[in-house]
Write a protein that holds these residues in place. Structure first.
Motif: not given
Length: 262
Positions: A52-77
């Protein structure tokens, strides 16, 4: 990066992007709970096989052991907060991703994170007790923002098979099992499994499985001194030569050359 002895860690996404961005951008899991707070920029995240896409003011919570990947574009803070894997903080057992629409909700989370980061950086007496307090405040914030539906926040009926596949891969990716083995365990055909994975994440099941294996191969090459043949055996490859070919195809480098780039 700021750290505490009790498992609390706060890292800016900018720092994560500057060093070994693959650790977050490739499918992986971590032994600690993690909360991501995106304040600027946009991208995509894959959580339990669903992208799924994400934008500003997005919170993501991942319990321990959850499989995930996340893009890190240059403008991301934003911020990554790691929390202890035990459940003393009352954190949810399922992941969620949500845009926080209210100014009050945004300010509350930002304030909790800033105070926790300040506590770690000053190393004040009774720091661990204070961090547990901030952890409880963040847990309460999560509960208030998600209500009773945090377990459904990422769930769509058509994607449940993709989630089940991601969970199965996380438990078995070192076994040498192929897509057909996972499909059999999930009582579906390999073709159907790949179709659902492609619909949920944009990639077929084999690509997701290979990415998870290669992320672990990178980690073992960078973080340990295990010989390539032992890594191959650990990850279920039939031979070191087969592992070397697969790794070079995925990264453009042989394992020895990749390790030398530490």
């Amino acid at each position: 990066m700021t750290d505490s002895a009790q498992g609390f860690r706060i890292t800016s996404l900018g720092k994560l992007r500057m060093k070994d961005a693959w650790r977050l951008e490739l499918l992986h899991s971590q032994p600690l709970h993690r909360l991501y707070w995106i304040t600027r920029g946009q991208g995509r995240a894959t959580i339990r096989g669903v992208t799924r896409g994400y934008g500003p003011n997005t919170a993501m919570f991942l319990p321990a052991g959850t499989q995930m990947a996340m893009e890190l574009p240059a403008q991301l803070q934003g911020i990554e907060l790691a929390l202890p894997a035990d459940n003393d903080l009352g954190l949810p057992q399922t992941p969620f991703q949500r845009r926080i629409a209210t100014i009050e909700g945004q300010a509350s989370l930002t304030g909790h994170l800033e105070r926790a980061e300040r506590e770690i950086s000053t190393q004040a007496p009774a720091m661990n007790r204070a961090l547990m307090g901030y952890g409880l405040l963040i847990s309460a914030w999560v509960t208030r923002e998600t209500g009773d539906d945090h377990g459904l926040a990422l769930r769509e009926r058509s994607h449940r098979l993709a989630e089940d596949f991601a969970d199965a891969v996380e438990g078995r990716f070192r076994s040498g099992a192929g897509v057909a083995d996972y499909a059999q365990a999930l009582n579906v055909t390999p073709t159907h499994l790949s179709r659902v994975c492609r619909d949920a994440s944009g990639r077929p099941a084999l690509a997701l499985l290979n990415e998870r294996i290669m992320c672990e191969a990178r980690r073992l090459l960078r973080d340990t001194d295990m010989p390539a043949r032992e890594i191959a055996e650990t990850l279920g490859f039939s031979s070191a030569a087969y592992f070397t070919r697969a790794f070079q195809q995925a990264t453009g480098k042989a394992p020895i050359a990749y390790r030398g780039g530490r």
